[in-house]
Design a protein around this motif. Sequence first.
Motif, mmCIF file in Angstrom:
data_model
loop_
_atom_site.group_PDB
_atom_site.id
_atom_site.type_symbol
_atom_site.label_atom_id
_atom_site.label_comp_id
_atom_site.label_asym_id
_atom_site.label_seq_id
_atom_site.Cartn_x
_atom_site.Cartn_y
_atom_site.Cartn_z
ATOM 1 N N PRO A 237 22.776 15.104 -0.545
ATOM 2 C CA PRO A 237 22.273 14.443 0.665
ATOM 3 C C PRO A 237 23.338 14.071 1.684
ATOM 4 O O PRO A 237 23.063 14.070 2.886
ATOM 5 N N SER A 238 24.545 13.737 1.254
ATOM 6 C CA SER A 238 25.554 13.283 2.208
ATOM 7 C C SER A 238 26.110 14.430 3.044
ATOM 8 O O SER A 238 26.259 14.324 4.262
ATOM 9 N N HIS A 239 26.469 15.537 2.379
ATOM 10 C CA HIS A 239 26.923 16.753 3.054
ATOM 11 C C HIS A 239 26.266 17.915 2.332
ATOM 12 O O HIS A 239 26.778 18.384 1.310
ATOM 13 N N GLN A 240 25.124 18.361 2.845
ATOM 14 C CA GLN A 240 24.403 19.420 2.153
ATOM 15 C C GLN A 240 25.308 20.633 2.015
ATOM 16 O O GLN A 240 25.986 21.048 2.960
ATOM 17 N N SER A 241 25.333 21.205 0.840
ATOM 18 C CA SER A 241 26.175 22.372 0.581
ATOM 19 C C SER A 241 25.331 23.635 0.647
ATOM 20 O O SER A 241 24.380 23.787 -0.130
ATOM 21 N N PRO A 242 25.623 24.522 1.625
ATOM 22 C CA PRO A 242 26.809 24.583 2.488
ATOM 23 C C PRO A 242 26.560 24.191 3.952
ATOM 24 O O PRO A 242 27.479 24.252 4.759
ATOM 25 N N THR A 243 25.320 23.799 4.312
ATOM 26 C CA THR A 243 25.006 23.625 5.736
ATOM 27 C C THR A 243 25.622 22.368 6.322
ATOM 28 O O THR A 243 25.640 22.214 7.541
ATOM 29 N N THR A 244 26.096 21.454 5.489
ATOM 30 C CA THR A 244 26.718 20.174 5.845
ATOM 31 C C THR A 244 25.729 19.179 6.444
ATOM 32 O O THR A 244 26.130 18.142 6.970
ATOM 33 N N ALA A 245 24.409 19.450 6.400
ATOM 34 C CA ALA A 245 23.416 18.522 6.937
ATOM 35 C C ALA A 245 23.481 17.186 6.205
ATOM 36 O O ALA A 245 23.659 17.144 4.987
ATOM 37 N N THR A 246 23.311 16.108 6.936
ATOM 38 C CA THR A 246 23.296 14.763 6.363
ATOM 39 C C THR A 246 21.855 14.254 6.343
ATOM 40 O O THR A 246 21.199 14.189 7.385
ATOM 41 N N MET A 247 21.369 13.905 5.163
ATOM 42 C CA MET A 247 19.999 13.431 5.027
ATOM 43 C C MET A 247 19.874 12.011 5.587
ATOM 44 O O MET A 247 20.594 11.111 5.161
ATOM 45 N N PRO A 248 18.962 11.786 6.548
ATOM 46 C CA PRO A 248 18.773 10.442 7.101
ATOM 47 C C PRO A 248 18.296 9.455 6.037
ATOM 48 O O PRO A 248 17.716 9.838 5.022
ATOM 49 N N VAL A 249 18.514 8.190 6.311
ATOM 50 C CA VAL A 249 18.174 7.157 5.336
ATOM 51 C C VAL A 249 16.683 7.141 5.035
ATOM 52 O O VAL A 249 16.276 7.001 3.867
ATOM 53 N N ASP A 250 15.829 7.293 6.063
ATOM 54 C CA ASP A 250 14.391 7.246 5.800
ATOM 55 C C ASP A 250 13.947 8.402 4.912
ATOM 56 O O ASP A 250 13.066 8.234 4.058
ATOM 57 N N ARG A 251 14.579 9.581 5.057
ATOM 58 C CA ARG A 251 14.229 10.693 4.184
ATOM 59 C C ARG A 251 14.732 10.441 2.768
ATOM 60 O O ARG A 251 14.087 10.852 1.803
ATOM 61 N N ARG A 252 15.853 9.765 2.631
ATOM 62 C CA ARG A 252 16.345 9.432 1.293
ATOM 63 C C ARG A 252 15.339 8.547 0.567
ATOM 64 O O ARG A 252 15.075 8.743 -0.627
ATOM 65 N N HIS A 253 14.773 7.577 1.271
ATOM 66 C CA HIS A 253 13.749 6.726 0.657
ATOM 67 C C HIS A 253 12.523 7.555 0.268
ATOM 68 O O HIS A 253 11.954 7.368 -0.817
ATOM 69 N N ILE B 242 27.205 15.375 10.582
ATOM 70 C CA ILE B 242 27.318 14.377 11.639
ATOM 71 C C ILE B 242 28.319 13.287 11.276
ATOM 72 O O ILE B 242 28.782 12.550 12.146
ATOM 73 N N MET B 243 28.653 13.169 9.978
ATOM 74 C CA MET B 243 29.616 12.153 9.553
ATOM 75 C C MET B 243 31.030 12.712 9.386
ATOM 76 O O MET B 243 31.975 11.966 9.219
ATOM 77 N N GLY B 244 31.141 14.042 9.351
ATOM 78 C CA GLY B 244 32.461 14.633 9.159
ATOM 79 C C GLY B 244 32.396 15.855 8.277
ATOM 80 O O GLY B 244 31.712 16.827 8.580
ATOM 81 N N GLY B 245 33.093 15.793 7.149
ATOM 82 C CA GLY B 245 33.166 16.945 6.268
ATOM 83 C C GLY B 245 34.431 17.741 6.497
ATOM 84 O O GLY B 245 35.339 17.309 7.213
ATOM 85 N N SER B 246 34.491 18.930 5.936
ATOM 86 C CA SER B 246 35.682 19.765 6.096
ATOM 87 C C SER B 246 35.337 21.222 6.370
ATOM 88 O O SER B 246 36.158 22.103 6.177
ATOM 89 N N SER B 247 34.088 21.472 6.803
ATOM 90 C CA SER B 247 33.686 22.846 7.112
ATOM 91 C C SER B 247 32.532 22.837 8.093
ATOM 92 O O SER B 247 31.867 21.813 8.300
ATOM 93 N N LEU B 248 32.277 23.995 8.695
ATOM 94 C CA LEU B 248 31.109 24.210 9.545
ATOM 95 C C LEU B 248 30.344 25.411 9.018
ATOM 96 O O LEU B 248 30.936 26.394 8.550
ATOM 97 N N TRP B 249 29.031 25.328 9.086
ATOM 98 C CA TRP B 249 28.152 26.419 8.669
ATOM 99 C C TRP B 249 27.771 27.200 9.928
ATOM 100 O O TRP B 249 27.233 26.635 10.877
ATOM 101 N N MET B 250 28.097 28.482 9.939
ATOM 102 C CA MET B 250 27.992 29.293 11.143
ATOM 103 C C MET B 250 26.976 30.415 10.964
ATOM 104 O O MET B 250 26.685 30.844 9.847
ATOM 105 N N SER B 251 26.452 30.887 12.092
ATOM 106 C CA SER B 251 25.583 32.064 12.059
ATOM 107 C C SER B 251 26.049 33.065 13.099
ATOM 108 O O SER B 251 26.397 32.696 14.227
ATOM 109 N N ALA B 252 26.046 34.331 12.700
ATOM 110 C CA ALA B 252 26.345 35.439 13.598
ATOM 111 C C ALA B 252 25.022 36.105 13.982
ATOM 112 O O ALA B 252 23.975 35.787 13.405
#
Length: 486
Positions: A265-281, A413-423
């Motif tokens: 949830p914090s950094h979805q692997s590999p898209t790096t999406a961050t799950m919002p708090v309401d979705r976590r609940h 949105i919080m950071g991470g160390s990579s970007l998920w890209m599309s060609a």
Amino acid sequence: MAISVDTFFLELNGQGTLQAQIQQMIAEGILSGRFHVGEKLPSSRKLAAHLGVSRITVTLAYTELLANDYLTAKGRSGYFVSQNAPVPPKYMPLQRGTENVDWDAALARKFSGGDMLSKPRDWRNYRYPFIYGQADRNLFDHANWRLCAVRALGHKDFESLTTDYVDQDDPLLIEFIARHTLPRRGIAARPEEILITMGAQNALWLASRILLTHNRTAVIENPCYYSLRSLLEHWDCDVTPIPVDRDGLPPDALPDATDVIFTTPSHQSPTTATMPVDRRHKLLERARDLDAMVVEDDYEFEMAFLGAPSPALKSMDRDGRVIYVGSFSKSLFPGLRLGYMVGSEPFIREARALRSLVLRHPPGHIQRTAAYFLSLGHYDAQIRRMSKALANRRATLDKAIDEHGLTVAGRGIMGGSSLWMSAPDHVDTAQLARTLQGQSVHIEPGAPFFSGPDQPKNFYRIGYSSIRQDRIEPGVKLIAEAICAC
């Protein structure tokens, strides 16, 4: 360096005289590269006693090898492998027979051949290494890590260095994780609820082995960490991939038969999406309705340099159904192979027992070294140093991507160390990666992260944890040019 006498043996049904067999044995050792130039052979007396032959037999073999320039004699010092011996560049064992095993029939399970990303062994020599998850030697605190390792070798820590913990862990490391690391994620845990693992992947293996059987269903994200998917497929359980969206795993998509949910949830692997708090609940509510367990892989929470990290799922868990997995691989270095697992005591008790059957416990010296590095403040200092560097690199990368018209498919949105890209859809990024290697650029194709036979081929990942900031823009330019040429 002297060659150990224990490396010499005579075959029971060897051909020729004993002298010829000894001569052949030494020559083969030199020809295969097992014996190196300048290495000293055992004395004739010692080798004769070891092989159970007369000393004159060994002496005659040595004399013949000396005459053929395989060996050289140095006065009373003995015999050495000659500088003129035909030694190959590396050791290649000589084949002593033909294998007759039918391995297709002998292997009950096969673990090779799955989706994986290969990292070039010489990636550090690349000018533009957009590689993920590797340590930057310029950011790592070598000096203080070395001091902590030396301290852990001291007399005071003799027990932690040499003790067989059986199924336990270094209490100093457990205490630091419980009192300092977990509270930052809003998690409160007792020592009985924490287990040290050989990295996050080992923790995922333990969790899957304990929670899943052939008649249970595991839900994974799609795309997801490819090794997790391969691991679950080998357990013969039902694996259901659920497509993620911009907010990560959608709880409403979980099937009614779900038993275990694996999520990042914090950094979805590999898209790096961050799950919002309401979705976590909502995810926890859905898991409660399904009576399902949740395995939360929080592999990169320290890399939240763009804002405060969202609360961990485990911190919201009131039922004890979340198993939390953390790792020091991204914040320290992947070769450390050190992580931890947090769960209810009954679960950790079983995980501890299973771990002891497989590897007993991670090395005590490594645990104590890490404990010192963390408790003396070096770890927090390194996180601050890394966060500053990654924030600067991320800003440079974002700017370069905009300038050269590349498409970001996901950025944390919080950071991470990579970007998920599309060609563009027609681009095969596996072929693109091979093309870029010729220009000293490394990117990671995205297809292995997807489940099913129809894996999209146009996604790729670029990491920025190991590339110099001044090389990011020219590297992105080369990627953009290569995509345009496809």
